[in-house]
Design an enzyme around this catalytic site. Structure first.
Site, PDB file in Angstrom:
ATOM      1  N   ASP A  17      -8.373   1.325   4.330  1.00 49.62           N
ATOM      2  CA  ASP A  17      -8.865  -0.047   4.506  1.00 49.62           C
ATOM      3  C   ASP A  17      -9.425  -0.493   3.168  1.00 49.62           C
ATOM      4  O   ASP A  17     -10.180   0.240   2.509  1.00 49.62           O
ATOM      5  CB  ASP A  17      -9.935  -0.170   5.590  1.00 49.62           C
ATOM      6  CG  ASP A  17     -10.078  -1.649   5.989  1.00 49.62           C
ATOM      7  OD1 ASP A  17      -9.118  -2.199   6.545  1.00 49.62           O
ATOM      8  OD2 ASP A  17     -11.118  -2.258   5.707  1.00 49.62           O
ATOM      9  N   LYS A  53       0.835  -1.204   0.000  1.00 46.61           N
ATOM     10  CA  LYS A  53       0.000   0.000   0.000  1.00 46.61           C
ATOM     11  C   LYS A  53       0.872   1.257   0.000  1.00 46.61           C
ATOM     12  O   LYS A  53       0.605   2.207  -0.726  1.00 46.61           O
ATOM     13  CB  LYS A  53      -0.872   0.032   1.257  1.00 46.61           C
ATOM     14  CG  LYS A  53      -1.995  -0.970   1.289  1.00 46.61           C
ATOM     15  CD  LYS A  53      -2.785  -0.748   2.564  1.00 46.61           C
ATOM     16  CE  LYS A  53      -3.903  -1.745   2.735  1.00 46.61           C
ATOM     17  NZ  LYS A  53      -4.650  -1.510   3.980  1.00 46.61           N
ATOM     18  N   PHE A 102       0.747  -6.607  -5.165  1.00 44.43           N
ATOM     19  CA  PHE A 102       0.804  -7.379  -3.923  1.00 44.43           C
ATOM     20  C   PHE A 102      -0.543  -8.081  -3.739  1.00 44.43           C
ATOM     21  O   PHE A 102      -1.466  -7.918  -4.534  1.00 44.43           O
ATOM     22  CB  PHE A 102       1.124  -6.471  -2.715  1.00 44.43           C
ATOM     23  CG  PHE A 102       0.032  -5.488  -2.378  1.00 44.43           C
ATOM     24  CD1 PHE A 102      -0.086  -4.288  -3.048  1.00 44.43           C
ATOM     25  CD2 PHE A 102      -0.896  -5.773  -1.372  1.00 44.43           C
ATOM     26  CE1 PHE A 102      -1.093  -3.388  -2.735  1.00 44.43           C
ATOM     27  CE2 PHE A 102      -1.903  -4.873  -1.048  1.00 44.43           C
ATOM     28  CZ  PHE A 102      -2.004  -3.680  -1.737  1.00 44.43           C
ATOM     29  N   ASP A 137      -3.466  -9.317  -6.349  1.00 40.74           N
ATOM     30  CA  ASP A 137      -3.295  -8.751  -7.698  1.00 40.74           C
ATOM     31  C   ASP A 137      -3.123  -9.814  -8.793  1.00 40.74           C
ATOM     32  O   ASP A 137      -3.661  -9.644  -9.897  1.00 40.74           O
ATOM     33  CB  ASP A 137      -2.095  -7.792  -7.734  1.00 40.74           C
ATOM     34  CG  ASP A 137      -2.443  -6.424  -7.153  1.00 40.74           C
ATOM     35  OD1 ASP A 137      -3.638  -6.121  -7.005  1.00 40.74           O
ATOM     36  OD2 ASP A 137      -1.513  -5.667  -6.848  1.00 40.74           O
ATOM     37  N   LYS A 194      -1.081   0.573 -12.580  1.00 40.93           N
ATOM     38  CA  LYS A 194      -2.063   0.137 -11.570  1.00 40.93           C
ATOM     39  C   LYS A 194      -2.696   1.346 -10.899  1.00 40.93           C
ATOM     40  O   LYS A 194      -3.920   1.420 -10.759  1.00 40.93           O
ATOM     41  CB  LYS A 194      -1.395  -0.796 -10.539  1.00 40.93           C
ATOM     42  CG  LYS A 194      -2.400  -1.297  -9.504  1.00 40.93           C
ATOM     43  CD  LYS A 194      -1.837  -2.228  -8.450  1.00 40.93           C
ATOM     44  CE  LYS A 194      -2.868  -2.449  -7.347  1.00 40.93           C
ATOM     45  NZ  LYS A 194      -2.348  -3.136  -6.165  1.00 40.93           N
TER      46      LYS A 194
HETATM   47  P1  IMP Z   1      -6.330  -4.102   5.236  1.00 37.66           P
HETATM   48  O1  IMP Z   1      -6.810  -2.865   4.529  1.00 37.66           O
HETATM   49  O2  IMP Z   1      -5.115  -3.841   6.079  1.00 37.66           O
HETATM   50  O3  IMP Z   1      -7.438  -4.791   5.955  1.00 37.66           O
HETATM   51  O4  IMP Z   1      -5.784  -5.108   4.137  1.00 37.66           O
HETATM   52  C1  IMP Z   1      -6.405  -5.159   2.908  1.00 37.66           C
HETATM   53  C2  IMP Z   1      -6.106  -6.491   2.247  1.00 37.66           C
HETATM   54  O5  IMP Z   1      -6.904  -6.538   1.059  1.00 37.66           O
HETATM   55  C3  IMP Z   1      -4.672  -6.630   1.791  1.00 37.66           C
HETATM   56  O6  IMP Z   1      -3.877  -7.215   2.779  1.00 37.66           O
HETATM   57  C4  IMP Z   1      -4.836  -7.522   0.568  1.00 37.66           C
HETATM   58  O7  IMP Z   1      -5.047  -8.849   0.983  1.00 37.66           O
HETATM   59  C5  IMP Z   1      -6.144  -7.024  -0.016  1.00 37.66           C
HETATM   60  N1  IMP Z   1      -5.920  -5.916  -0.949  1.00 37.66           N
HETATM   61  C6  IMP Z   1      -6.273  -4.611  -0.778  1.00 37.66           C
HETATM   62  N2  IMP Z   1      -5.878  -3.878  -1.813  1.00 37.66           N
HETATM   63  C7  IMP Z   1      -5.246  -4.709  -2.647  1.00 37.66           C
HETATM   64  C8  IMP Z   1      -4.592  -4.506  -3.888  1.00 37.66           C
HETATM   65  O8  IMP Z   1      -4.455  -3.392  -4.416  1.00 37.66           O
HETATM   66  N3  IMP Z   1      -4.091  -5.608  -4.465  1.00 37.66           N
HETATM   67  C9  IMP Z   1      -4.180  -6.848  -3.909  1.00 37.66           C
HETATM   68  N4  IMP Z   1      -4.739  -7.098  -2.743  1.00 37.66           N
HETATM   69  C10 IMP Z   1      -5.276  -6.015  -2.102  1.00 37.66           C
END
Ligand code: IMP
Length: 202
Positions: free
Chosen positions: A75, A12, A154, A157, A177
């Site tokens: 989030d 992120k 990550f 994706d 992206k």
């Molecule tokens: P959190 O926002 O910390 O709860 O984590 C969000 C989770 O959603 C990440 O750890 C990924 O598993 C997934 N995720 C969110 N955005 C993406 C992205 O851009 N690509 C791939 N997975 C994502």
């Protein structure tokens, strides 16, 4: 104003930081202050979780004397229609936080048949030192691929296929992206709101 990104997710941070930099906004991490903190995220929605991360991180910083920092919290997650929106707000914890993503991605591929539509959602909250906040949402619609493709990005994706480009998000460069993704859209909206709020208070 200094903005602090409340995340321990390097994926992120790599996407958000360049867009803030391009806009001339200073974005730092907890590590830049020599700190580490993991906010809880037990809300029912992306927005509730982003708010929780922002407030808990701000409280942590204020207790340590960092009173003039705006906290930016993200989030986000993957909502798959055939799985009733799962993993959704539980995307980070799906199959266990420490389970490698190739294993999680393959498990999702095994769960799906013809219906493969899905979207990523990102909610951002920016909480200012005076307790006012701004919120922004971004989404990207696509489908779950039949196989893992690509090495970039990550998380999920490599299985998120974006039809307009004919590729998974993991096959795009960081800039490609950010131009189409849920997070890229939410960040650009947030930067617009921040700049607008700043102009209004001058
Ligand atoms: P959190 O926002 O910390 O709860 O984590 C969000 C989770 O959603 C990440 O750890 C990924 O598993 C997934 N995720 C969110 N955005 C993406 C992205 O851009 N690509 C791939 N997975 C994502």
């Amino acid at each position: 104003m200094i903005y602090l990104l409340a995340t321990n997710n390097p994926g992120k941070a790599k996407e958000i930081a360049p867009l803030f930099e391009e806009a001339g906004l200073r974005l730092i991490s907890l590590a830049d202050l020599g700190l580490s903190f993991e906010a809880r995220e037990d809300g029912e929605t992306f927005l509730a979780n982003a708010m929780q991360k922002a407030w808990e991180t701000a409280a942590f910083l204020r207790e340590r004397g960092h009173l003039q920092v705006a906290v930016l919290a993200d989030d986000s997650g993957l909502a798959i229609d055939a799985l009733d929106g799962a993993p959704g707000v539980h995307s980070a914890l799906f199959m266990g936080r420490d389970t490698p993503y190739p294993i999680r991605c393959n498990a999702i591929l095994d769960m799906l048949q013809e219906q493969r539509t899905a979207r990523f959602v990102c909610n951002l909250v920016c909480l200012f030192p005076d307790d006012t906040s701004l919120t922004a949402v971004g989404t990207i619609d696509g489908s779950i691929a039949y196989e893992i493709h690509g090495e970039g990005g990550f998380g999920y994706d490599p299985i998120f296929f974006y039809p307009p480009l004919g590729k998974t998000l993991a096959q795009l460069t960081k800039d490609e992206k950010n131009a189409v993704s849920h997070r890229g859209k939410a960040i650009k909206k947030m930067i617009g709101l921040i700049i607008n709020a700043d102009t209004c208070t001058q």
